[in-house]
Design a protein around this motif. Structure first.
Motif, short mmCIF file in Angstrom:
data_model
loop_
_atom_site.label_atom_id
_atom_site.label_comp_id
_atom_site.label_asym_id
_atom_site.label_seq_id
_atom_site.Cartn_x
_atom_site.Cartn_y
_atom_site.Cartn_z
N VAL B 7 0.84 -1.20 0.00
CA VAL B 7 0.00 0.00 0.00
C VAL B 7 0.88 1.25 0.00
O VAL B 7 0.62 2.21 -0.73
CB VAL B 7 -0.96 -0.01 1.22
CG1 VAL B 7 -1.61 1.36 1.41
CG2 VAL B 7 -2.03 -1.07 1.04
N ALA B 10 2.47 1.68 -3.44
CA ALA B 10 1.46 2.13 -4.43
C ALA B 10 1.09 3.58 -4.18
O ALA B 10 0.93 4.37 -5.12
CB ALA B 10 0.22 1.23 -4.34
N THR B 11 0.95 3.95 -2.91
CA THR B 11 0.60 5.34 -2.57
C THR B 11 1.66 6.30 -3.10
O THR B 11 1.35 7.32 -3.72
CB THR B 11 0.48 5.51 -1.04
OG1 THR B 11 -0.55 4.64 -0.57
CG2 THR B 11 0.15 6.94 -0.66
N GLU B 12 2.91 5.96 -2.82
CA GLU B 12 4.01 6.83 -3.24
C GLU B 12 4.04 6.99 -4.75
O GLU B 12 4.22 8.10 -5.27
CB GLU B 12 5.33 6.22 -2.73
CG GLU B 12 6.48 7.20 -2.59
CD GLU B 12 6.12 8.45 -1.84
OE1 GLU B 12 5.52 8.36 -0.75
OE2 GLU B 12 6.43 9.54 -2.36
#
Lengths: 65, 238
Positions: B7, B10-12
């Motif tokens: 997560v 993916a966020t970054e």
């Protein structure tokens, strides 16, 4: 609804914090969060949207602009 | 923990892509406006020469008719003013130095046109039109550069050559402040508009990031369900 008014896709968001606490946010408070926090909440599914008292899906809340 | 790491990664990635979209959008606007000003400068230069030819084509030295100095000023000084910004727009498009040099040069060209028209008040409107074109950059600092340039020009020429800027020999000492006030008045609305437009672009870029996160989240959920459906018949088989 008036002729020129537009129904908002959501007016409240509830974010689950790492402590387990549920924090309610208005639409403008949610939009003021850093993008990083909003994206992480979406990916980890720790976010719910409401229009009035009715829960709306993430797709409906975020897709309608 | 592994899921959290996915997560986070993916966020970054999504946030970086949103920032890159915003940065590229702004860069495209900077380059496009630089190219627009190349055309504006060339058109203005020809117009300045035309104005000089129409208003003061000839000078007289005794009985000898010569080309008026204004024509040479329009041709040579005008060419000098626009040469550096055009060069920068061609070799360094989109750079901050380019648009600030363009802002400065555009105001100097307004000053030149004002001089060529003998301080005619209507020519001062070129300054306000120039501010509007400079607002196409959506960079408020460019408007600041332009405002300071034209204010200093009016201050200096108001002291040393008042008829060049106001068309009269003895203006009030504070007249440059009156002109500067109206420039600041106009620029302040343009600055507010620039800031609002940039905020809109940022919002759009961030909304794209959130939609990307939503799509990623749905794909992950579908993948989990599909894997579970594939595993279930195998577990149920004798």
């Amino acid at each position: 609804m008036g002729l020129f008014s537009r129904q908002e896709s959501f007016d409240k968001a509830v974010v689950e914090l790492p402590t387990g606490e549920l924090r309610p946010l208005t639409k403008s408070e949610f939009e003021a969060l850093p993008l990083h926090d909003r994206v992480r909440a979406i990916l980890s599914k720790k976010l719910k949207f409401y229009r009035g008292v009715k829960e709306v899906s993430m797709k409906e809340a975020l897709g309608d602009r | 923990m592994k899921s959290d790491q996915h997560v986070d990664a993916a966020t970054e990635a999504i946030v970086q892509r949103a920032r890159e979209r915003f940065r590229k959008h702004r860069a495209r606007a900077f380059v496009a406006t630089d190219r627009l000003f190349v055309k504006i400068f060339l058109g203005q230069w020809l117009f300045a020469v035309f104005i000089a030819l129409v208003f003061s084509p000839y000078a007289w030295q005794g009985k000898l008719k010569t080309v008026h100095p204004h024509v040479w000023i329009a041709l040579l000084l005008g060419g000098a003013i626009i040469s550096l910004p055009i060069a920068l727009a061609l070799v360094r498009p989109g750079q901050a130095i380019t648009r600030h040099v363009i802002a400065c040069a555009q105001m100097l060209f307004s000053a030149l046109l004002i001089h060529l028209s003998g301080g005619r008040i209507e020519t001062h409107f070129h300054v306000f039109g120039s501010l509007a074109f400079l607002a196409f950059y959506l960079d408020w600092t460019v408007l600041l550069t332009a405002t300071v340039t034209i204010a200093l020009d009016h201050l200096a020429r108001g002291i040393f050559w008042p008829e060049s800027v106001y068309g009269i020999f003895n203006p009030e000492w504070w007249r440059f402040l009156e002109h500067a006030f109206w420039v600041v008045f106009c620029a302040s609305f343009l600055v507010a508009s620039c800031l609002r437009q940039v905020r809109e672009w940022l919002t759009f870029a961030e909304e794209g990031g959130m939609i990307e996160a939503l799509a990623e989240s749905e794909w992950r959920q579908r993948s989990v369900l599909e894997r579970a459906a594939q595993d279930a018949p195998a577990k149920g088989a004798p």
